[in-house]
Design a protein around this motif. Structure first.
Motif, PDB file in Angstrom:
ATOM      1  N   SER A  74       0.826  -1.204   0.000  1.00  0.00           N
ATOM      2  CA  SER A  74       0.000   0.000   0.000  1.00  0.00           C
ATOM      3  C   SER A  74       0.864   1.259   0.000  1.00  0.00           C
ATOM      4  CB  SER A  74      -0.924   0.002   1.213  1.00  0.00           C
ATOM      5  OG  SER A  74      -1.649   1.210   1.305  1.00  0.00           O
ATOM      6  N   LEU A  75       1.942   1.259   0.775  1.00  0.00           N
ATOM      7  CA  LEU A  75       2.832   2.422   0.819  1.00  0.00           C
ATOM      8  C   LEU A  75       3.599   2.590  -0.495  1.00  0.00           C
ATOM      9  CD1 LEU A  75       4.223   2.026   4.450  1.00  0.00           C
ATOM     10  CD2 LEU A  75       2.654   3.803   3.620  1.00  0.00           C
ATOM     11  N   LYS A  76       3.880   1.501  -1.145  1.00  0.00           N
ATOM     12  CA  LYS A  76       4.595   1.572  -2.425  1.00  0.00           C
ATOM     13  C   LYS A  76       3.779   2.341  -3.459  1.00  0.00           C
ATOM     14  CE  LYS A  76       6.676  -1.404  -5.961  1.00  0.00           C
ATOM     15  NZ  LYS A  76       6.937  -2.810  -6.381  1.00  0.00           N
ATOM     16  N   HIS A  77       2.463   2.223  -3.383  1.00  0.00           N
ATOM     17  CA  HIS A  77       1.562   2.884  -4.341  1.00  0.00           C
ATOM     18  C   HIS A  77       0.974   4.167  -3.749  1.00  0.00           C
ATOM     19  CE1 HIS A  77       1.696  -1.283  -5.895  1.00  0.00           C
ATOM     20  NE2 HIS A  77       1.530  -0.707  -7.084  1.00  0.00           N
ATOM     21  N   ARG A  78       1.664   4.813  -2.849  1.00  0.00           N
ATOM     22  CA  ARG A  78       1.199   6.073  -2.260  1.00  0.00           C
ATOM     23  C   ARG A  78       1.098   7.145  -3.352  1.00  0.00           C
ATOM     24  NH1 ARG A  78       6.379   5.101  -1.473  1.00  0.00           N
ATOM     25  NH2 ARG A  78       7.969   6.748  -1.547  1.00  0.00           N
ATOM     26  N   SER A  79       0.221   8.084  -3.146  1.00  0.00           N
ATOM     27  CA  SER A  79      -0.039   9.112  -4.167  1.00  0.00           C
ATOM     28  C   SER A  79       1.139  10.063  -4.340  1.00  0.00           C
ATOM     29  CB  SER A  79      -1.304   9.901  -3.804  1.00  0.00           C
ATOM     30  OG  SER A  79      -1.152  10.502  -2.522  1.00  0.00           O
ATOM     31  N   ASN A  80       1.822  10.402  -3.240  1.00  0.00           N
ATOM     32  CA  ASN A  80       2.961  11.325  -3.308  1.00  0.00           C
ATOM     33  C   ASN A  80       4.242  10.554  -2.986  1.00  0.00           C
ATOM     34  OD1 ASN A  80       4.860  13.404  -3.125  1.00  0.00           O
ATOM     35  ND2 ASN A  80       3.456  14.786  -2.032  1.00  0.00           N
ATOM     36  N   LYS A  81       5.062  10.348  -3.993  1.00  0.00           N
ATOM     37  CA  LYS A  81       6.268   9.552  -3.803  1.00  0.00           C
ATOM     38  C   LYS A  81       7.302  10.262  -2.924  1.00  0.00           C
ATOM     39  CE  LYS A  81       4.697   6.340  -6.503  1.00  0.00           C
ATOM     40  NZ  LYS A  81       4.252   5.039  -5.949  1.00  0.00           N
ATOM     41  N   GLU A  82       7.096  11.559  -2.652  1.00  0.00           N
ATOM     42  CA  GLU A  82       8.026  12.302  -1.806  1.00  0.00           C
ATOM     43  C   GLU A  82       7.805  12.009  -0.322  1.00  0.00           C
ATOM     44  OE1 GLU A  82      10.516  14.041  -2.984  1.00  0.00           O
ATOM     45  OE2 GLU A  82       9.877  13.583  -5.031  1.00  0.00           O
ATOM     46  N   HIS A  83       6.667  11.410   0.008  1.00  0.00           N
ATOM     47  CA  HIS A  83       6.350  11.111   1.406  1.00  0.00           C
ATOM     48  C   HIS A  83       7.244   9.978   1.929  1.00  0.00           C
ATOM     49  CE1 HIS A  83       2.016  12.894   1.596  1.00  0.00           C
ATOM     50  NE2 HIS A  83       2.949  13.818   1.376  1.00  0.00           N
ATOM     51  N   ALA A  84       7.730  10.152   3.151  1.00  0.00           N
ATOM     52  CA  ALA A  84       8.425   9.062   3.833  1.00  0.00           C
ATOM     53  C   ALA A  84       7.408   7.982   4.198  1.00  0.00           C
ATOM     54  CB  ALA A  84       9.124   9.593   5.080  1.00  0.00           C
ATOM     55  N   GLN A  85       7.858   6.755   4.278  1.00  0.00           N
ATOM     56  CA  GLN A  85       6.956   5.615   4.520  1.00  0.00           C
ATOM     57  C   GLN A  85       7.127   5.117   5.959  1.00  0.00           C
ATOM     58  OE1 GLN A  85       6.997   2.853   0.841  1.00  0.00           O
ATOM     59  NE2 GLN A  85       8.991   3.865   0.782  1.00  0.00           N
ATOM     60  N   ARG A  86       5.970   4.856   6.609  1.00  0.00           N
ATOM     61  CA  ARG A  86       6.020   4.375   7.993  1.00  0.00           C
ATOM     62  C   ARG A  86       4.851   3.427   8.255  1.00  0.00           C
ATOM     63  NH1 ARG A  86       8.569   5.550  12.617  1.00  0.00           N
ATOM     64  NH2 ARG A  86       9.652   7.287  11.573  1.00  0.00           N
ATOM     65  N   ILE A  87       5.153   2.383   9.021  1.00  0.00           N
ATOM     66  CA  ILE A  87       4.125   1.461   9.508  1.00  0.00           C
ATOM     67  C   ILE A  87       4.079   1.573  11.027  1.00  0.00           C
ATOM     68  CG2 ILE A  87       3.486  -0.971   9.780  1.00  0.00           C
ATOM     69  CD1 ILE A  87       4.787  -1.537   7.085  1.00  0.00           C
ATOM     70  N   VAL A  88       2.861   1.736  11.567  1.00  0.00           N
ATOM     71  CA  VAL A  88       2.642   1.704  13.014  1.00  0.00           C
ATOM     72  C   VAL A  88       1.805   0.466  13.312  1.00  0.00           C
ATOM     73  CG1 VAL A  88       1.702   2.884  15.025  1.00  0.00           C
ATOM     74  CG2 VAL A  88       2.758   4.209  13.176  1.00  0.00           C
ATOM     75  N   MET A  89       2.342  -0.459  14.087  1.00  0.00           N
ATOM     76  CA  MET A  89       1.689  -1.765  14.278  1.00  0.00           C
ATOM     77  C   MET A  89       1.406  -2.024  15.758  1.00  0.00           C
ATOM     78  SD  MET A  89       2.917  -5.519  12.933  1.00  0.00           S
ATOM     79  CE  MET A  89       4.463  -5.503  13.864  1.00  0.00           C
ATOM     80  N   PHE A  90       0.145  -2.413  16.047  1.00  0.00           N
ATOM     81  CA  PHE A  90      -0.261  -2.823  17.389  1.00  0.00           C
ATOM     82  C   PHE A  90      -0.260  -4.356  17.444  1.00  0.00           C
ATOM     83  CE2 PHE A  90      -1.912   1.402  16.982  1.00  0.00           C
ATOM     84  CZ  PHE A  90      -1.862   1.946  18.264  1.00  0.00           C
ATOM     85  N   VAL A  91       0.310  -4.913  18.510  1.00  0.00           N
ATOM     86  CA  VAL A  91       0.331  -6.366  18.702  1.00  0.00           C
ATOM     87  C   VAL A  91      -0.218  -6.675  20.096  1.00  0.00           C
ATOM     88  CG1 VAL A  91       1.735  -8.452  18.791  1.00  0.00           C
ATOM     89  CG2 VAL A  91       2.329  -6.615  17.194  1.00  0.00           C
ATOM     90  N   ALA A  92      -1.387  -7.324  20.132  1.00  0.00           N
ATOM     91  CA  ALA A  92      -2.031  -7.661  21.406  1.00  0.00           C
ATOM     92  C   ALA A  92      -2.282  -9.155  21.540  1.00  0.00           C
ATOM     93  CB  ALA A  92      -3.361  -6.905  21.529  1.00  0.00           C
ATOM     94  N   SER A  93      -1.731  -9.943  20.618  1.00  0.00           N
ATOM     95  CA  SER A  93      -1.930 -11.398  20.624  1.00  0.00           C
ATOM     96  C   SER A  93      -0.581 -12.101  20.717  1.00  0.00           C
ATOM     97  CB  SER A  93      -2.636 -11.844  19.334  1.00  0.00           C
ATOM     98  OG  SER A  93      -3.829 -11.138  19.144  1.00  0.00           O
ATOM     99  N   PRO A  94      -0.557 -13.315  21.255  1.00  0.00           N
ATOM    100  CA  PRO A  94       0.696 -14.089  21.254  1.00  0.00           C
ATOM    101  C   PRO A  94       1.102 -14.443  19.826  1.00  0.00           C
ATOM    102  CG  PRO A  94      -1.143 -15.433  22.053  1.00  0.00           C
ATOM    103  CD  PRO A  94      -1.650 -14.040  21.943  1.00  0.00           C
ATOM    104  N   LEU A  95       2.335 -14.154  19.468  1.00  0.00           N
ATOM    105  CA  LEU A  95       2.811 -14.375  18.103  1.00  0.00           C
ATOM    106  C   LEU A  95       3.126 -15.849  17.874  1.00  0.00           C
ATOM    107  CD1 LEU A  95       5.206 -11.316  17.628  1.00  0.00           C
ATOM    108  CD2 LEU A  95       2.868 -11.595  16.770  1.00  0.00           C
ATOM    109  N   GLU A  96       2.641 -16.386  16.736  1.00  0.00           N
ATOM    110  CA  GLU A  96       2.953 -17.747  16.336  1.00  0.00           C
ATOM    111  C   GLU A  96       4.035 -17.784  15.257  1.00  0.00           C
ATOM    112  OE1 GLU A  96      -0.639 -19.627  15.140  1.00  0.00           O
ATOM    113  OE2 GLU A  96      -1.591 -19.476  17.124  1.00  0.00           O
TER     114      GLU A  96
END
Length: 392
Positions: free
Chosen positions: A97-119
């Protein structure tokens, strides 16, 4: 200030129902997402924020990156709690989704919430972290609810994705007693240089202002009111859904109990009816016997009782042999059967089997003699009838 395109990943798995963070893990994420989105867009109106739900049948990009805060609020209200967390696929979809952002000048960031035990395996998280670094995508992870269990794996993800200290991990212990958004706002994991939440825009958070602190009501009072109303509607909706689930569960249990009681009552009534029918049949048999004995002399009563006893014993023998009454009548025509009935030893054994009957009693002896005479007369008449038929 760096312009930024951000995708926020929410953990909407069944583990997010847990209430160790008030009001629960899911609603704590909703409040925090609205706070982060509102702050980023308020910092710079060209910044964009997207929302991705990581659980369910598959990860779902609920909202593509946008600078419309109202669309963010609508998107978070659509998310449902369901399924299991799929972290790897979610990060890959966010990266696309970030790769196809409308403005390529924007820096890319993911903010992720994790509330489950990871498998996921640690090696897989390290690999996806390396992919994010190569794609120049920063990632911030809020680890809560299952902090100790996920700490090591998420640290590996951040270490492999980090480039110039642009990635951060915030682990929020349950024992703090504070709401999740307060912990995020006070952590400083997003520096102002990276377009994060630092600076004056988070200052009103937790202070009881409109919109839960996402925006300053002095700057934009209408937006703050809309945010506050949206959050309140979401809380009411979640509370209503939980109440409906509880009511449905209680109603199902009540219906099962009623059905079980109904089946028990029907079975009890059926048994009672069968018992009453058997008692009525026995009572009718006794009434018939007493009605036959009325008006008879003692000798006639004794004779009738003996006949009934002999018939009853004969019926029991027929049942044991599997014979019908018609078959027995045919058998009585057999001379051997007739001779057996004249056997005094057999008659004596039958009399001895009857309770309270003395075979030596004169009345009983006389009765037996009359029965034998009747049988002899019957045999004599049958023989005479046969001779007449032969002469004809």
């Amino acid at each position: 200030m760096v312009l930024e395109a951000c995708v926020i990943l929410i953990d909407n798995s069944n583990h997010s129902r847990n209430g160790d963070f008030a009001p629960n893990r899911f609603l704590s994420q909703i409040d925090s997402i609205n706070f982060i989105a509102g702050t980023k867009i308020q910092q710079n109106r060209v910044n964009t924020v997207g929302i991705l739900a990581m659980s369910g049948r598959r990860p779902n990009l609920v909202l593509a990156p946008t600078n419309d805060v109202g669309q963010v609020l609508i998107a978070t209200n659509k998310i449902q709690i369901e399924g299991k967390l799929d972290l790897i696929s979610s990060i890959e979809i966010a990266q696309l989704s970030l790769k196809h952002r409308s403005n390529k000048e924007h820096a890319q960031r993911i903010v992720m919430f994790v509330a489950s035990p990871l498998e996921e395996k640690k090696e897989d998280l390290e690999k996806i972290g390396s992919q994010l670094r190569k794609a120049s995508i920063s990632i911030d992870v809020i680890n809560f609810g299952e902090t100790e269990r996920n700490e090591e794996k998420l640290s590996s993800l951040i270490d492999n994705a980090n480039s110039g200290d642009n990635c951060h991990l915030l682990s929020v212990p349950t024992s703090t007693g504070l709401i999740l958004a307060d912990q995020i706002q006070g952590s400083g994991i997003f520096s102002s240089s990276s377009g994060g939440m630092g600076g004056d825009f988070g200052g009103s958070f937790g202070g009881g202002g409109y919109g839960g602190g996402m925006v300053d009501p002095n700057v934009d009072p209408e937006l703050a009111m809309v945010l506050q109303m949206s959050l309140e509607e979401e809380r009411q909706r979640q509370s209503r859904l939980q109440q409906e689930n509880n009511n449905n569960s209680n109603e199902k249990e009540s219906n099962d109990q009623k059905e079980e009681k109904k089946m028990d009552l029907e079975e009890t009534e059926k048994e009672s009816q069968n018992s009453n029918q058997n008692e009525n049949i026995e009572q009718e048999g006794e009434d018939d016997m007493f009605s036959q004995l009325e008006g008879l002399t003692e000798e006639e009563q004794m004779e009738l009782i003996m006949k009934m006893s002999l018939e009853e014993m004969g019926n029991q023998e027929l049942e044991q042999l599997g014979m019908t009454k018609e078959e027995e009548e045919e058998k009585e025509k057999d001379p051997e059967v007739q001779n057996a009935l004249q056997d005094e030893d057999l008659v004596d054994s039958i009399l001895l089997s009857l309770p309270g009957v003395d075979p030596e009693n004169e009345e009983i002896t006389e009765t037996i003699k009359n029965i034998k005479n009747e049988d002899n007369d019957k045999d004599q008449k049958e023989k005479e009838k046969e001779k007449e038929n032969e002469n004809d």
